[in-house]
Design an enzyme around this catalytic site. Structure first.
Site, PDB file in Angstrom:
ATOM      1  N   LYS A   1     -13.392   5.149  -0.148  1.00 11.96           N
ATOM      2  CA  LYS A   1     -13.650   4.440   1.110  1.00 11.96           C
ATOM      3  C   LYS A   1     -13.437   5.356   2.319  1.00 11.96           C
ATOM      4  CE  LYS A   1     -10.597   1.150   0.245  1.00 11.96           C
ATOM      5  NZ  LYS A   1     -10.058   1.433  -1.103  1.00 11.96           N
TER       6      LYS A   1
ATOM      7  N   ARG B   1      -7.723  -7.314   2.461  1.00 12.78           N
ATOM      8  CA  ARG B   1      -7.277  -7.092   1.080  1.00 12.78           C
ATOM      9  C   ARG B   1      -6.808  -8.378   0.407  1.00 12.78           C
ATOM     10  NH1 ARG B   1      -6.009  -1.292   1.611  1.00 12.78           N
ATOM     11  NH2 ARG B   1      -5.476  -0.458  -0.410  1.00 12.78           N
TER      12      ARG B   1
ATOM     13  N   ARG C   1      -5.795  13.588  -5.991  1.00 10.38           N
ATOM     14  CA  ARG C   1      -5.588  13.502  -4.546  1.00 10.38           C
ATOM     15  C   ARG C   1      -4.126  13.774  -4.202  1.00 10.38           C
ATOM     16  NH1 ARG C   1      -7.390   8.082  -1.419  1.00 10.38           N
ATOM     17  NH2 ARG C   1      -5.358   7.301  -2.005  1.00 10.38           N
TER      18      ARG C   1
ATOM     19  N   ARG D   1       0.691  12.034  -0.382  1.00 17.67           N
ATOM     20  CA  ARG D   1       1.023  10.609  -0.323  1.00 17.67           C
ATOM     21  C   ARG D   1       1.920  10.229  -1.481  1.00 17.67           C
ATOM     22  NH1 ARG D   1      -4.222   6.957   0.926  1.00 17.67           N
ATOM     23  NH2 ARG D   1      -2.939   5.546  -0.316  1.00 17.67           N
TER      24      ARG D   1
ATOM     25  N   ARG E   1      -0.837  -0.351  -7.985  1.00 15.48           N
ATOM     26  CA  ARG E   1      -1.841  -0.566  -6.928  1.00 15.48           C
ATOM     27  C   ARG E   1      -3.136  -1.116  -7.515  1.00 15.48           C
ATOM     28  NH1 ARG E   1      -1.895   5.191  -4.724  1.00 15.48           N
ATOM     29  NH2 ARG E   1      -3.589   4.577  -3.353  1.00 15.48           N
TER      30      ARG E   1
HETATM   31  P1  ADP Z   1      -5.745   3.080  -1.080  1.00 17.15           P
HETATM   32  O1  ADP Z   1      -7.038   2.370  -0.802  1.00 17.15           O
HETATM   33  O2  ADP Z   1      -5.939   4.466  -1.577  1.00 17.15           O
HETATM   34  O3  ADP Z   1      -4.764   2.284  -1.882  1.00 17.15           O
HETATM   35  P2  ADP Z   1      -4.852   2.728   1.689  1.00 17.15           P
HETATM   36  O4  ADP Z   1      -4.612   3.905   2.529  1.00 17.15           O
HETATM   37  O5  ADP Z   1      -5.986   1.823   2.056  1.00 17.15           O
HETATM   38  O6  ADP Z   1      -4.996   3.336   0.253  1.00 17.15           O
HETATM   39  O7  ADP Z   1      -3.535   1.801   1.621  1.00 17.15           O
HETATM   40  C1  ADP Z   1      -2.293   2.313   1.266  1.00 17.15           C
HETATM   41  C2  ADP Z   1      -1.263   1.188   1.214  1.00 17.15           C
HETATM   42  O8  ADP Z   1      -1.140   0.586   2.525  1.00 17.15           O
HETATM   43  C3  ADP Z   1      -1.576   0.018   0.297  1.00 17.15           C
HETATM   44  O9  ADP Z   1      -1.202   0.266  -1.047  1.00 17.15           O
HETATM   45  C4  ADP Z   1      -0.741  -1.100   0.938  1.00 17.15           C
HETATM   46  O10 ADP Z   1       0.640  -0.965   0.630  1.00 17.15           O
HETATM   47  C5  ADP Z   1      -0.890  -0.817   2.429  1.00 17.15           C
HETATM   48  N1  ADP Z   1      -2.050  -1.539   3.002  1.00 17.15           N
HETATM   49  C6  ADP Z   1      -3.186  -0.972   3.478  1.00 17.15           C
HETATM   50  N2  ADP Z   1      -4.036  -1.922   3.910  1.00 17.15           N
HETATM   51  C7  ADP Z   1      -3.431  -3.121   3.674  1.00 17.15           C
HETATM   52  C8  ADP Z   1      -3.804  -4.481   3.870  1.00 17.15           C
HETATM   53  N3  ADP Z   1      -4.988  -4.815   4.395  1.00 17.15           N
HETATM   54  N4  ADP Z   1      -2.924  -5.452   3.516  1.00 17.15           N
HETATM   55  C9  ADP Z   1      -1.740  -5.139   2.997  1.00 17.15           C
HETATM   56  N5  ADP Z   1      -1.324  -3.886   2.763  1.00 17.15           N
HETATM   57  C10 ADP Z   1      -2.151  -2.874   3.094  1.00 17.15           C
END
Ligand code: ADP
Length: 191
Positions: free
Chosen positions: A14, A89, A128, A134, A146
């Site tokens: 994404k 999400r 990654r 991260r 996750r």
């Molecule tokens: P990825 O898609 O690789 O898991 P992101 O950078 O989108 O990584 O998100 C990392 C973390 O941030 C998620 O695992 C969650 O803990 C938190 N997070 C991100 N977006 C949301 C959301 N919309 N609602 C709740 N938690 C979120």
């Protein structure tokens, strides 16, 4: 405004594809994960709270995330549109986003969903980890959590947009350029 949700499991690409889309369509990229990571880096209260959830591979609570998203969106005056990456999400977030965008006289035009197999996701996230630094990428049990959270809480958001005829699945396997062109082709049919 032309607003898109870029959807898909962790590691689907994404963030990478968002960069291509904002350049081509002059949109604002809004990644909730990036905003949380900025807050962690700057040691804000929001960052401290988010970190405990993120490091465990759990979702940050809806109220916190929705408030944060609203305040991020209102930072921009007259944008052409947004690419929402990592948001919504949950179904509650999707509903809150609709209500909020309606208050701004706009809406989500489409959800583009990158489809990638679980084995490929795990491989990408572990790779990654070597460059991203991260903590949530570095540990296989956090990655698995996750993906499980995605399947349980986030995958149902697809139906929310399908019901509104806004959902488009995109094959997320292939070269970065190939996937970009699939996304462009879908957007160009709607724009
Ligand atoms: P990825 O898609 O690789 O898991 P992101 O950078 O989108 O990584 O998100 C990392 C973390 O941030 C998620 O695992 C969650 O803990 C938190 N997070 C991100 N977006 C949301 C959301 N919309 N609602 C709740 N938690 C979120």
């Amino acid at each position: 405004m032309f607003n898109i949700v870029l959807f898909g499991p962790p590691g689907a690409g994404k963030g990478t594809q968002s960069q291509r889309l904002i350049e081509k369509y002059d949109l604002v990229h809004l990644s909730t994960g990036d905003v949380f990571r900025d807050n962690i880096k700057n040691q804000t209260e929001l960052g401290k709270l988010a970190k405990s959830y993120m490091d465990a591979g759990r979702l940050v609570p809806d109220e916190v995330t929705i408030d944060m998203l609203r305040s991020e969106v209102t930072k921009y005056s007259a944008p052409k549109g947004f690419i929402f990456d990592g948001f919504p999400r949950t179904n509650a977030q999707a509903k809150a986003l609709d209500v909020f965008l309606a208050s701004l006289n706009t809406e989500i035009k489409l959800m583009l969903a990158l489809e990638v197999t679980e084995d490929e996701l795990k491989m990408r996230l572990l790779n990654r980890a070597e460059v991203s630094g991260r903590p949530d990428d570095a540990n296989i049990s956090v990655i698995e959590n996750r993906i499980a959270v995605y399947n349980r809480e986030t995958a149902p958001v697809k139906a929310y947009y399908e019901d509104k005829n806004k959902y488009i699945a995109i094959d997320g396997i292939g070269s970065i350029d190939e996937i970009t062109h699939r996304l462009f082709a879908s957007i160009d049919q709607v724009i």
